[in-house]
Write a protein that holds these residues in place. Structure first.
Motif, PDB file in Angstrom:
ATOM      1  N   SER A 123      -2.996  -1.315  -1.425  1.00  0.00           N
ATOM      2  CA  SER A 123      -3.299  -0.104  -0.650  1.00  0.00           C
ATOM      3  C   SER A 123      -2.248   0.212   0.411  1.00  0.00           C
ATOM      4  N   ALA A 124      -0.978   0.150   0.029  1.00  0.00           N
ATOM      5  CA  ALA A 124       0.078   0.652   0.905  1.00  0.00           C
ATOM      6  C   ALA A 124       0.028   2.181   0.930  1.00  0.00           C
ATOM      7  N   PRO A 125       0.642   2.808   1.915  1.00  0.00           N
ATOM      8  CA  PRO A 125       0.686   4.275   1.914  1.00  0.00           C
ATOM      9  C   PRO A 125       1.275   4.846   0.625  1.00  0.00           C
ATOM     10  N   TYR A 126       2.232   4.134   0.023  1.00  0.00           N
ATOM     11  CA  TYR A 126       2.821   4.540  -1.248  1.00  0.00           C
ATOM     12  C   TYR A 126       2.757   3.364  -2.227  1.00  0.00           C
ATOM     13  N   SER A 127       2.591   3.701  -3.512  1.00  0.00           N
ATOM     14  CA  SER A 127       2.627   2.711  -4.591  1.00  0.00           C
ATOM     15  C   SER A 127       3.621   3.197  -5.630  1.00  0.00           C
ATOM     16  N   VAL A 128       4.446   2.286  -6.144  1.00  0.00           N
ATOM     17  CA  VAL A 128       5.592   2.706  -6.958  1.00  0.00           C
ATOM     18  C   VAL A 128       5.609   1.996  -8.302  1.00  0.00           C
ATOM     19  N   ARG A 129       5.832   2.803  -9.350  1.00  0.00           N
ATOM     20  CA  ARG A 129       6.200   2.284 -10.660  1.00  0.00           C
ATOM     21  C   ARG A 129       7.721   2.118 -10.614  1.00  0.00           C
ATOM     22  N   MET A 130       8.169   0.894 -10.455  1.00  0.00           N
ATOM     23  CA  MET A 130       9.523   0.652  -9.964  1.00  0.00           C
ATOM     24  C   MET A 130      10.542   0.467 -11.068  1.00  0.00           C
ATOM     25  N   LEU A 131      11.731   1.008 -10.821  1.00  0.00           N
ATOM     26  CA  LEU A 131      12.905   0.829 -11.669  1.00  0.00           C
ATOM     27  C   LEU A 131      13.931   0.025 -10.890  1.00  0.00           C
ATOM     28  N   GLU A 132      14.468  -1.023 -11.484  1.00  0.00           N
ATOM     29  CA  GLU A 132      15.531  -1.813 -10.864  1.00  0.00           C
ATOM     30  C   GLU A 132      16.874  -1.393 -11.447  1.00  0.00           C
ATOM     31  N   ILE A 133      17.881  -1.278 -10.578  1.00  0.00           N
ATOM     32  CA  ILE A 133      19.217  -0.940 -11.065  1.00  0.00           C
ATOM     33  C   ILE A 133      20.012  -2.193 -11.410  1.00  0.00           C
ATOM     34  N   ASP A 134      19.513  -3.370 -11.024  1.00  0.00           N
ATOM     35  CA  ASP A 134      20.222  -4.623 -11.302  1.00  0.00           C
ATOM     36  C   ASP A 134      19.183  -5.735 -11.361  1.00  0.00           C
TER      37      ASP A 134
END
Length: 330
Positions: free
Chosen positions: A178-189
């Motif tokens: 329950s953070a203010p934002y939640s992310v479907r994350m992409l890593e560049i490395d």
């Protein structure tokens, strides 16, 4: 393969609360038979799932250590069903120095996996996590923030994975945080990352980016402390209810999310964190500082979205990440 040179002073299979160290021999000029002593806490109450909680994978990121040192001090084993392994400062030499990488070997812990038992200090720590701690865990939670060079909107994140059941469990834990934002994350490395090592073992892996600038804020520490208890309750490891709050889901769909400086100079941020930007708009300008009268380089958005992260120091070098955009999901 050689055995790990790291020896724990705690018993991972003993009930109760234990505070101890992961001791890594490190011979140096000021201590011929010295050691790196990494603090660790184990809270165990019978059989059940195991959570491995880590902070200071990078040594200049502080929300995780603040949340985890407090959790280690206050978590009551009577409230636990299973095991909680807490390592507040994973890259302890870097944490002591307040730097992203280790002052001993310049090792970036989050690019050192799977590590080596006969490698550098950083590689030896990574090897111990790879072979001894990760196999014990059901869920792995690794706190990050922007360190001295980046600043983020406060978010919790997990990765899009080939194993959709594993992915579903990770995103459920993200939502529980329950953070203010939640992310479907992409890593560049992603090569050598702790994240990758855990996910390849089939573990549920969750992370954060909570602010940055080489410090912490009262707001982001509160988010970290509440969020990690939420995740432990969600996983059934700690007794209690999840304190659910609204979160805004973001997606990082491609490499167009990232912008990089092509020149050295002084950076002027044109929009603030959390603000919306249209494709083609100027996100930042980089002023050459060697002489007057020269126009700044303009950094333009390659996609529409909101500003999720920005370069923090006032001066920038060619190749530095200037901004990260994300798309808000309905």
């Amino acid at each position: 393969m050689r055995p790990s040179p790291v020896s724990p002073t705690v018993d991972f299979d003993r009930d109760g609360v234990q505070h101890g160290f992961l001791r890594l021999p490190y011979s140096r000029d000021d201590s011929a038979w010295g050691s790196v002593m990494i603090p660790i806490c184990v809270v165990r109450n019978g059989k059940g799932p195991t959570a491995l909680l880590t902070g200071a994978n990078h040594g200049d990121e502080y929300e995780g250590p603040l949340a985890l040192y407090e959790l280690a001090r206050t978590l009551d084993p009577k409230d636990v069903s299973g095991t909680v392994i807490i390592v507040p400062a994973m890259n302890y030499p870097a944490f002591r120095a307040g730097t992203r990488t280790s002052p001993i070997d310049k090792g970036n812990m989050n690019r050192a996996f799977p590590g080596r038992p006969d490698g550098t200090v950083t590689e030896k720590i990574a090897d111990y996590f790879q072979r001894e701690l990760l196999p014990r865990a059901d869920i792995v939670f690794d706190f990050h923030s922007g360190g001295r060079t980046l600043d983020f909107v406060p978010f919790c994140a997990a990765h899009i994975l080939p194993d959709k059941d594993q992915e579903k469990k990770a995103f459920a834990a993200v939502e529980a945080f329950s953070a203010p934002y939640s992310v479907r994350m992409l890593e560049i490395d992603s090569v050598g990352m702790y994240d990758t090592a855990a996910e390849e073992m089939g573990k549920v892996f969750v992370t954060t980016e909570l602010g940055g600038g080489g410090t912490s804020r009262a707001e982001t520490v509160r988010i970290a402390r509440r969020g990690i208890m939420n995740v432990l309750c969600h996983e059934g490891i700690v007794n209690g209810a999840v304190e659910q709050e609204r979160t805004r889901w973001l997606d990082m769909p491609s490499g167009d999310c990232f912008s990089f400086a092509e020149e050295d100079g002084m950076i002027e941020t044109m929009i603030d964190l959390g603000e919306s930007v249209e494709k083609g708009a100027v996100i930042a300008r980089i002023y050459p500082t060697g002489r007057t009268g020269q126009a700044p380089q303009e950094i333009r958005a390659k996609m529409s979205g909101l500003l999720a992260a920005r370069h923090f120091p006032g001066l920038v070098k060619a190749g530095d990440c200037v901004s990260v955009l994300a798309i808000e999901l309905a």
